[in-house]
Design an enzyme around this catalytic site. Structure first.
Site, PDB file in Angstrom:
ATOM      1  N   GLY A  43       0.785  -1.239   0.000  1.00 21.17           N
ATOM      2  CA  GLY A  43       0.000   0.000   0.000  1.00 21.17           C
ATOM      3  C   GLY A  43       0.812   1.281   0.000  1.00 21.17           C
ATOM      4  N   ASP A  99       0.764   3.244   4.470  1.00 23.96           N
ATOM      5  CA  ASP A  99      -0.223   4.033   3.725  1.00 23.96           C
ATOM      6  C   ASP A  99      -1.300   4.598   4.636  1.00 23.96           C
ATOM      7  OD1 ASP A  99      -1.232   1.501   4.271  1.00 23.96           O
ATOM      8  OD2 ASP A  99      -1.984   1.116   2.259  1.00 23.96           O
ATOM      9  N   ASP A 102      -5.610   2.348  10.377  1.00 24.04           N
ATOM     10  CA  ASP A 102      -7.029   2.037  10.538  1.00 24.04           C
ATOM     11  C   ASP A 102      -7.220   1.447  11.941  1.00 24.04           C
ATOM     12  OD1 ASP A 102      -9.693   1.519  10.034  1.00 24.04           O
ATOM     13  OD2 ASP A 102      -9.328  -0.237   8.799  1.00 24.04           O
ATOM     14  N   LYS A 130      -7.318   7.240   9.919  1.00 27.75           N
ATOM     15  CA  LYS A 130      -8.779   7.302  10.079  1.00 27.75           C
ATOM     16  C   LYS A 130      -9.130   7.751  11.485  1.00 27.75           C
ATOM     17  CE  LYS A 130      -9.904   3.755   6.705  1.00 27.75           C
ATOM     18  NZ  LYS A 130     -10.523   2.449   6.422  1.00 27.75           N
ATOM     19  N   PHE A 151     -13.887   3.506   3.566  1.00 27.12           N
ATOM     20  CA  PHE A 151     -12.903   2.706   2.831  1.00 27.12           C
ATOM     21  C   PHE A 151     -12.422   3.467   1.605  1.00 27.12           C
ATOM     22  CE2 PHE A 151     -10.912  -0.673   0.496  1.00 27.12           C
ATOM     23  CZ  PHE A 151     -10.289  -1.390   1.510  1.00 27.12           C
ATOM     24  N   VAL A 152     -11.127   3.733   1.560  1.00 27.15           N
ATOM     25  CA  VAL A 152     -10.569   4.534   0.474  1.00 27.15           C
ATOM     26  C   VAL A 152      -9.615   3.711  -0.389  1.00 27.15           C
ATOM     27  CG1 VAL A 152     -10.800   6.743   1.690  1.00 27.15           C
ATOM     28  CG2 VAL A 152      -8.728   5.385   2.014  1.00 27.15           C
ATOM     29  N   ASP A 158      -5.546  -0.333  -2.003  1.00 32.68           N
ATOM     30  CA  ASP A 158      -6.302  -1.252  -2.843  1.00 32.68           C
ATOM     31  C   ASP A 158      -7.586  -1.723  -2.191  1.00 32.68           C
ATOM     32  OD1 ASP A 158      -4.931  -2.925  -0.806  1.00 32.68           O
ATOM     33  OD2 ASP A 158      -5.782  -4.591  -1.946  1.00 32.68           O
ATOM     34  N   ARG A 164      -4.855   0.416  -7.050  1.00 33.12           N
ATOM     35  CA  ARG A 164      -3.602   1.006  -6.542  1.00 33.12           C
ATOM     36  C   ARG A 164      -3.038   2.046  -7.494  1.00 33.12           C
ATOM     37  NH1 ARG A 164      -1.951  -2.172  -2.133  1.00 33.12           N
ATOM     38  NH2 ARG A 164      -2.250  -4.416  -2.342  1.00 33.12           N
TER      39      ARG A 164
END
Ligand code: IMP
Ligand code: MG
Length: 182
Positions: A43, A99, A102, A130, A151-152, A158, A164
Protein backbone atom coordinates in the site's frame (compact mmCIF):
# COMPACT_ATOMS: atom_id res chain seq x y z
CA UNK A 1 -12.19 3.10 -12.27
CA UNK A 2 -13.29 6.66 -11.47
CA UNK A 3 -16.90 5.46 -11.72
CA UNK A 4 -16.30 3.05 -8.82
CA UNK A 5 -15.61 5.97 -6.49
CA UNK A 6 -18.23 7.78 -4.47
CA UNK A 7 -16.00 10.87 -4.38
CA UNK A 8 -12.38 11.96 -4.68
CA UNK A 9 -10.81 13.04 -1.37
CA UNK A 10 -7.32 14.13 -2.43
CA UNK A 11 -6.22 14.78 -6.01
CA UNK A 12 -2.62 14.56 -7.18
CA UNK A 13 -1.64 18.20 -6.53
CA UNK A 14 -3.13 18.05 -2.99
CA UNK A 15 -1.18 14.86 -2.21
CA UNK A 16 2.04 16.31 -3.57
CA UNK A 17 1.65 19.57 -1.64
CA UNK A 18 1.20 17.63 1.58
CA UNK A 19 4.22 15.44 0.78
CA UNK A 20 6.32 18.61 0.41
CA UNK A 21 5.35 19.58 4.00
CA UNK A 22 5.99 16.17 5.55
CA UNK A 23 9.29 15.74 3.70
CA UNK A 24 10.47 19.14 4.92
CA UNK A 25 9.54 18.24 8.49
CA UNK A 26 11.30 14.84 8.33
CA UNK A 27 14.37 16.41 6.71
CA UNK A 28 14.59 18.92 9.58
CA UNK A 29 14.09 16.28 12.28
CA UNK A 30 16.75 13.91 10.89
CA UNK A 31 19.28 16.52 9.75
CA UNK A 32 22.20 15.08 11.71
CA UNK A 33 21.18 11.42 11.46
CA UNK A 34 21.09 8.65 8.92
CA UNK A 35 17.59 7.33 8.46
CA UNK A 36 16.56 3.75 7.86
CA UNK A 37 13.17 3.86 6.22
CA UNK A 38 11.03 0.75 6.53
CA UNK A 39 8.26 0.74 3.94
CA UNK A 40 5.22 -1.41 4.66
CA UNK A 41 4.21 -2.79 1.24
CA UNK A 42 2.25 -2.89 -1.01
CA UNK A 43 0.00 0.00 0.00
CA UNK A 44 2.77 2.50 0.74
CA UNK A 45 4.55 2.03 -2.61
CA UNK A 46 3.51 5.32 -4.28
CA UNK A 47 3.74 7.25 -1.01
CA UNK A 48 7.27 6.02 -0.29
CA UNK A 49 8.47 6.69 -3.84
CA UNK A 50 7.13 10.24 -3.87
CA UNK A 51 8.06 11.11 -0.28
CA UNK A 52 11.64 9.81 -0.30
CA UNK A 53 12.50 11.75 -3.45
CA UNK A 54 11.68 14.89 -1.49
CA UNK A 55 14.08 14.08 1.38
CA UNK A 56 17.64 15.20 0.51
CA UNK A 57 19.35 13.19 3.28
CA UNK A 58 21.44 10.02 3.20
CA UNK A 59 19.09 7.14 4.01
CA UNK A 60 18.57 3.42 3.58
CA UNK A 61 15.35 1.84 2.41
CA UNK A 62 14.05 -1.57 3.51
CA UNK A 63 10.69 -3.08 2.67
CA UNK A 64 8.34 -5.26 4.66
CA UNK A 65 5.30 -6.97 3.25
CA UNK A 66 2.38 -7.67 5.55
CA UNK A 67 -1.26 -8.54 5.10
CA UNK A 68 -4.21 -8.56 7.45
CA UNK A 69 -7.26 -8.13 5.25
CA UNK A 70 -7.56 -11.47 3.49
CA UNK A 71 -9.88 -10.03 0.79
CA UNK A 72 -12.29 -8.22 3.09
CA UNK A 73 -12.74 -4.52 3.76
CA UNK A 74 -12.33 -5.05 7.50
CA UNK A 75 -9.08 -6.11 9.15
CA UNK A 76 -8.94 -9.64 10.48
CA UNK A 77 -6.72 -8.33 13.28
CA UNK A 78 -4.25 -11.07 12.45
CA UNK A 79 -1.15 -9.57 10.81
CA UNK A 80 0.87 -11.95 8.62
CA UNK A 81 4.44 -11.08 7.58
CA UNK A 82 5.10 -12.28 4.05
CA UNK A 83 8.85 -12.66 4.59
CA UNK A 84 10.88 -14.21 7.36
CA UNK A 85 13.88 -11.84 7.47
CA UNK A 86 13.42 -8.71 9.56
CA UNK A 87 15.32 -5.71 8.13
CA UNK A 88 18.64 -5.02 9.81
CA UNK A 89 17.95 -1.98 11.98
CA UNK A 90 20.26 -2.50 14.97
CA UNK A 91 21.27 0.86 16.43
CA UNK A 92 19.60 2.75 13.59
CA UNK A 93 17.11 5.61 13.45
CA UNK A 94 14.10 3.89 11.94
CA UNK A 95 11.14 5.56 10.27
CA UNK A 96 8.25 3.24 9.43
CA UNK A 97 6.16 4.37 6.45
CA UNK A 98 2.67 2.99 5.92
CA UNK A 99 -0.22 4.03 3.72
CA UNK A 100 -3.04 4.19 6.26
CA UNK A 101 -3.72 3.78 9.95
CA UNK A 102 -7.03 2.04 10.54
CA UNK A 103 -7.39 -0.48 13.39
CA UNK A 104 -3.71 -0.01 14.33
CA UNK A 105 -2.94 -3.74 14.29
CA UNK A 106 -0.60 -3.56 11.28
CA UNK A 107 1.54 -0.68 12.50
CA UNK A 108 1.50 -2.14 16.02
CA UNK A 109 2.79 -5.51 14.80
CA UNK A 110 5.43 -3.94 12.54
CA UNK A 111 6.68 -1.67 15.31
CA UNK A 112 6.80 -4.49 17.82
CA UNK A 113 8.73 -6.71 15.40
CA UNK A 114 11.27 -3.98 14.65
CA UNK A 115 11.77 -3.23 18.33
CA UNK A 116 13.15 -6.77 18.75
CA UNK A 117 16.21 -5.84 16.61
CA UNK A 118 17.03 -2.90 18.93
CA UNK A 119 17.07 0.21 16.73
CA UNK A 120 18.24 3.48 18.31
CA UNK A 121 14.89 5.13 17.65
CA UNK A 122 11.60 4.33 15.93
CA UNK A 123 9.09 6.80 14.50
CA UNK A 124 6.05 6.20 12.36
CA UNK A 125 4.67 8.08 9.38
CA UNK A 126 1.37 7.40 7.65
CA UNK A 127 -0.18 9.12 4.67
CA UNK A 128 -3.72 8.69 6.01
CA UNK A 129 -5.15 8.22 9.48
CA UNK A 130 -8.78 7.30 10.08
CA UNK A 131 -10.59 9.13 12.87
CA UNK A 132 -11.95 6.23 14.88
CA UNK A 133 -11.66 4.08 17.97
CA UNK A 134 -8.73 1.74 17.22
CA UNK A 135 -8.32 -1.93 18.14
CA UNK A 136 -4.78 -1.05 19.11
CA UNK A 137 -3.58 2.37 20.32
CA UNK A 138 -0.77 3.70 18.13
CA UNK A 139 1.15 6.98 18.28
CA UNK A 140 2.09 8.41 14.91
CA UNK A 141 4.81 11.00 14.43
CA UNK A 142 3.91 12.22 10.94
CA UNK A 143 0.42 12.11 9.39
CA UNK A 144 -0.46 13.24 5.88
CA UNK A 145 -4.22 13.58 6.21
CA UNK A 146 -6.85 12.65 8.78
CA UNK A 147 -9.94 11.11 7.20
CA UNK A 148 -13.32 9.79 8.31
CA UNK A 149 -13.81 6.07 8.85
CA UNK A 150 -14.53 5.18 5.21
CA UNK A 151 -12.90 2.71 2.83
CA UNK A 152 -10.57 4.53 0.47
CA UNK A 153 -8.58 3.44 -2.58
CA UNK A 154 -6.00 4.84 -4.98
CA UNK A 155 -2.41 6.07 -4.79
CA UNK A 156 -1.27 2.63 -3.62
CA UNK A 157 -4.35 1.71 -1.57
CA UNK A 158 -6.30 -1.25 -2.84
CA UNK A 159 -9.52 -3.14 -2.55
CA UNK A 160 -8.87 -6.84 -3.31
CA UNK A 161 -5.65 -5.84 -5.07
CA UNK A 162 -7.23 -3.27 -7.41
CA UNK A 163 -7.21 0.56 -7.71
CA UNK A 164 -3.60 1.01 -6.54
CA UNK A 165 -2.69 2.75 -9.79
CA UNK A 166 -5.23 5.58 -9.45
CA UNK A 167 -3.15 8.77 -9.07
CA UNK A 168 -5.61 10.20 -6.53
CA UNK A 169 -7.36 8.96 -3.36
CA UNK A 170 -11.11 8.47 -3.16
CA UNK A 171 -13.89 6.75 -1.27
CA UNK A 172 -15.00 3.45 -2.84
CA UNK A 173 -18.74 3.08 -3.47
CA UNK A 174 -20.25 1.09 -0.61
CA UNK A 175 -22.04 -1.46 -2.77
CA UNK A 176 -18.71 -2.55 -4.28
CA UNK A 177 -17.43 -3.48 -0.82
CA UNK A 178 -20.25 -5.95 -0.39
CA UNK A 179 -20.04 -7.60 -3.80
CA UNK A 180 -18.60 -11.13 -3.93
CA UNK A 181 -14.97 -11.28 -5.10
CA UNK A 182 -14.38 -12.10 -8.76
P1 IMP B 1 -4.90 -1.64 10.23
O1 IMP B 1 -4.06 -2.81 10.61
O2 IMP B 1 -6.37 -1.90 10.41
O3 IMP B 1 -4.46 -0.32 10.86
O4 IMP B 1 -4.82 -1.47 8.68
C1 IMP B 1 -3.70 -1.09 8.04
C2 IMP B 1 -3.65 -1.70 6.65
O5 IMP B 1 -4.95 -2.05 6.16
C3 IMP B 1 -3.13 -0.65 5.72
O6 IMP B 1 -1.73 -0.76 5.57
C4 IMP B 1 -3.89 -0.92 4.45
O7 IMP B 1 -3.18 -1.80 3.62
C5 IMP B 1 -5.18 -1.55 4.87
N1 IMP B 1 -6.31 -0.58 4.95
C6 IMP B 1 -6.89 -0.06 6.04
N2 IMP B 1 -7.87 0.80 5.73
C7 IMP B 1 -7.91 0.82 4.38
C8 IMP B 1 -8.72 1.54 3.42
O8 IMP B 1 -9.60 2.35 3.73
N3 IMP B 1 -8.45 1.28 2.13
C9 IMP B 1 -7.49 0.41 1.70
N4 IMP B 1 -6.71 -0.27 2.55
C10 IMP B 1 -6.92 -0.06 3.87
MG1 MG C 1 -4.10 -3.32 1.55
Amino acid sequence: MRGDLERVLFDEPAIHRRLDDIAAQISRDYREKELTVIAVLHGSLMFVADLLRRIPLPLKLECLSVTSYHGRAQTSGEVTFRQIAIPDAVGRDVLILDDILDSGFTLGAVRETLETVKPRSIRTCVLLSKRKQRGRQIDTDYVGFEIEDEFVVGYGLDFRGRYRNLPYIGVLRKELLERPDK
